[in-house]
Enzyme design. Structure first.
Site, PDB file in Angstrom:
ATOM      1  N   GLU A  70       0.813  -1.204   0.000  1.00 19.05           N
ATOM      2  CA  GLU A  70       0.000   0.000   0.000  1.00 19.05           C
ATOM      3  C   GLU A  70       0.849   1.258   0.000  1.00 19.05           C
ATOM      4  O   GLU A  70       0.602   2.183  -0.757  1.00 19.05           O
ATOM      5  CB  GLU A  70      -0.928   0.012   1.231  1.00 19.05           C
ATOM      6  CG  GLU A  70      -1.597   1.374   1.390  1.00 19.05           C
ATOM      7  CD  GLU A  70      -2.816   1.377   2.289  1.00 19.05           C
ATOM      8  OE1 GLU A  70      -2.840   0.606   3.249  1.00 19.05           O
ATOM      9  OE2 GLU A  70      -3.712   2.177   2.015  1.00 19.05           O
ATOM     10  N   ASP A  90      -0.916  -5.011   2.960  1.00 16.69           N
ATOM     11  CA  ASP A  90      -1.338  -3.777   3.608  1.00 16.69           C
ATOM     12  C   ASP A  90      -0.722  -3.798   5.009  1.00 16.69           C
ATOM     13  O   ASP A  90      -1.139  -4.590   5.856  1.00 16.69           O
ATOM     14  CB  ASP A  90      -2.871  -3.706   3.682  1.00 16.69           C
ATOM     15  CG  ASP A  90      -3.348  -2.332   4.103  1.00 16.69           C
ATOM     16  OD1 ASP A  90      -2.516  -1.533   4.582  1.00 16.69           O
ATOM     17  OD2 ASP A  90      -4.548  -2.051   3.966  1.00 16.69           O
TER      18      ASP A  90
END
Ligand code: LIP
Length: 273
Positions: A70, A90
């Site tokens: 991310e 993430d």
């Protein structure tokens, strides 16, 4: 090979624990917060540090593997998604919860091979809840096998929906119509603030379905494996085949329920990853 994947799975699990430790360390401290796509799209130093650590470790263990993260993608780099073994991570999913000290936040680690998600690891280090799944080998929460409810009737379903971090009125209006329609049809909606944990909740039979537009591949890559291995379905909210890069996902405890949800959802239209 099977053996290789098994070893890679164990490495991922070990790294999730180490990253989780970093996240927990910072949870109750003051945080340096900056914003990304909108003033409600947050990132902290911890997101960046965890992703850097994870990427460095993967490059050390598996120099041939790719990493889509991310925070590195937030630098404006376009995602290059190939058939190569690819870790989609993430570092903190539920960053807004993390910033507000709401203990519903996690690290989400997915691995794709030939673009198919085959490993999913989601760890909430604050509550110490660890989800994991490997394709063909079941899904687990803290080492106990988990399964979806299997519910098919929408009238008695409990759903998870999210408000998201997009603040464009037109997109929000569509989202709120979707919330209205699913709430109207069911027992109700919950919004916990982490796509990865939402998917795990459906996987363990706490809720019966979850749909969101506007999420990114790193929010859902791990959850997709966990839901499928728990006997659930992962589709595009339109009813089509799931597409990891499409910025949207629908998961449910059964295909009949997934299609009933899909019939009530409109697409606000987000640009692909
Ligand atoms: C968040 C998701 C959440 C969604 C937000 C955001 P982040 O991910 O997990 O469910 O509603 O739009 O994408 O930014 O905390 O990694």
């Amino acid at each position: 090979s099977e053996e290789e994947l098994c070893e890679i799975y164990e490495t991922g699990i070990q790294l999730a624990k180490e990253c989780g430790h970093m996240i927990k360390e910072c949870f109750y401290r003051d945080k340096k917060v900056t914003t990304k796509a909108s003033y409600a799209d947050l990132v902290t130093e911890t997101d960046q540090n965890v992703e850097k650590f994870f990427t460095k470790e993967i490059k050390k263990h598996y120099p041939g593997h790719s990493v889509i993260g991310e925070e590195t993608t937030a630098d404006g780099k376009k995602i290059e998604f190939t058939n190569n073994p690819t870790w989609i991570i993430d570092p903190i999913d539920g960053t807004t919860n993390f910033v507000h000290r709401i203990p519903y936040t996690c690290i989400s680690i997915g691995l794709t091979v030939n673009k198919e998600p085959v490993i999913g690891i989601v760890y909430n280090p604050i509550t110490d809840v660890f989800f994991k799944a490997r394709k063909g080998h079941g899904a687990f929460c803290n080492d106990k096998k988990i399964a979806v409810t299997g519910l098919e009737e929408i009238e008695s379903a409990m759903f998870i929906m999210e408000f998201g971090s997009n603040r464009e009125p037109d997109k929000m209006a569509v989202k709120f119509r979707n919330l209205f329609n699913l709430n109207k049809a069911s027992h109700g909606l919950r919004a916990y603030g982490s796509a990865a944990l939402n998917m795990c909740n459906v996987a363990q039979g706490e809720e019966d379905g979850y749909a969101e537009h506007g999420i990114h591949c790193w929010d859902i890559a791990a959850g997709a494996v966990i839901v499928e291995e728990a006997g659930g379905v992962v589709i595009d909210p339109s009813g089509d085949k799931f597409d990891l890069m499409s910025r949207k996902v629908l998961v449910a405890s059964s295909m009949p329920l997934a299609l009933k949800m899909s019939a009530l959802l409109e697409d606000p239209g987000f640009e692909r990853d």
